[in-house]
Scaffold this motif. Structure first.
Motif, short mmCIF file in Angstrom:
data_model
loop_
_atom_site.label_atom_id
_atom_site.label_comp_id
_atom_site.label_asym_id
_atom_site.label_seq_id
_atom_site.Cartn_x
_atom_site.Cartn_y
_atom_site.Cartn_z
N ASP A 53 9.11 -17.32 -30.30
CA ASP A 53 8.86 -18.77 -30.02
C ASP A 53 9.50 -18.99 -28.91
O ASP A 53 10.16 -19.90 -28.34
N GLY A 54 9.34 -17.96 -27.92
CA GLY A 54 9.91 -18.03 -26.51
C GLY A 54 11.53 -17.97 -26.46
O GLY A 54 12.10 -17.88 -25.11
N MET A 55 12.09 -17.38 -27.51
CA MET A 55 13.39 -17.29 -27.26
C MET A 55 13.59 -15.56 -27.41
O MET A 55 13.08 -15.05 -28.13
N TYR A 56 14.81 -15.27 -26.69
CA TYR A 56 15.19 -14.04 -26.80
C TYR A 56 16.09 -13.58 -27.53
O TYR A 56 17.26 -14.31 -27.61
N SER A 57 16.36 -12.45 -28.38
CA SER A 57 17.26 -12.04 -29.18
C SER A 57 17.66 -10.50 -28.83
O SER A 57 16.74 -9.57 -28.54
N ILE A 58 18.74 -10.32 -28.85
CA ILE A 58 19.30 -8.52 -28.67
C ILE A 58 19.91 -8.36 -29.85
O ILE A 58 21.07 -8.92 -30.16
N ILE A 59 19.57 -7.29 -30.63
CA ILE A 59 19.92 -6.97 -31.88
C ILE A 59 20.63 -5.52 -31.49
O ILE A 59 20.24 -4.64 -30.81
N LEU A 60 22.02 -5.47 -31.76
CA LEU A 60 22.97 -4.36 -31.56
C LEU A 60 23.27 -3.70 -32.71
O LEU A 60 23.59 -4.22 -33.87
#
Length: 221
Positions: A53-60
């Motif tokens: 939805d246009g949002m970025y997430s970085i999963i570590l």
């Protein structure tokens, strides 16, 4: 030593200056993520970047050390900033190109060149690597690779400078070379004079010239 930043190094420097980071101890992953409106999550999976939805997430990867998580964050950040498309549906060569770019960005983002230039390195390389690892919170393996990239960049700049100097020396001949060039020029002039001859017009060409001179549209002198 004279040193100029590459496009990537300049890009990273400008990013850090916008964050207000000028020294290694100021670098803060959470502040960077917050400034870029990126959500950071920790899960028992391989590190990745997702867009929803246009949002970025970085999963570590939660199993990794803080140093490895910071390195992975920089790698995934490059995908956020510079890349588009789903790698699962991407051509293999294009996917490999993106991974190469992300790795290059990772080394320069975790250990910015403009900060390295401020450091007074110890004489022993192993001590320099340890210093980089401690200052920038990266693994020693990562620091060794970053040091290698930094050294190659310095060698490249020195080579380019030496090459430019040699070109300038070739472009500015000495007095002896200048005299030799004048002698060659005089010799060429003498050769042209000795072998000069009038262009052999054909009979038809002479007739065409005579006809042009007699044309009605030419003004009389």
């Amino acid at each position: 030593m004279e040193f100029y930043l590459s496009h990537l190094e300049e890009y990273v420097k400008n990013m850090y200056l916008k964050f207000g980071f000028t020294e290694p101890y100021q670098i803060d992953m959470q502040r960077i993520a917050s400034s870029l409106n990126i959500w950071v999550h920790y899960e028992d999976v391989n590190s990745m970047m997702i867009k929803h939805d246009g949002m970025y997430s970085i999963i570590l990867n939660s199993r990794l050390s803080k140093e490895k998580q910071w390195e992975d964050f920089a790698h995934e950040l490059c995908h956020v900033l510079k890349h588009a498309g789903n790698q699962l549906n991407m051509n293999k060569m294009f996917r490999e190109l993106q991974e190469f770019q992300a790795n290059q960005f990772m080394y320069h983002f975790c250990v910015p060149t403009f900060m390295l230039l401020k450091l007074d390195f110890p004489e022993l390389r192993c001590h320099a690597v340890k210093m980089i690892a401690d200052l920038f919170n990266v693994t020693e393996e990562f620091a060794a690779k970053r040091m290698e990239l930094f050294e190659k960049r310095q060698i490249g700049i020195q080579f380019h400078k030496a090459w430019k100097t040699s070109l300038l020396e070739d472009a500015e001949p000495s007095a002896e070379r200048t005299i030799d060039q004048f002698d060659k020029a005089d010799e060429f002039t003498r050769f042209k004079r000795k072998n000069r001859h009038q262009y052999p017009f054909t009979k038809k060409a002479k007739k065409w010239i005579a006809a042009e001179k007699q044309a009605e549209y030419l003004l009389e002198k």
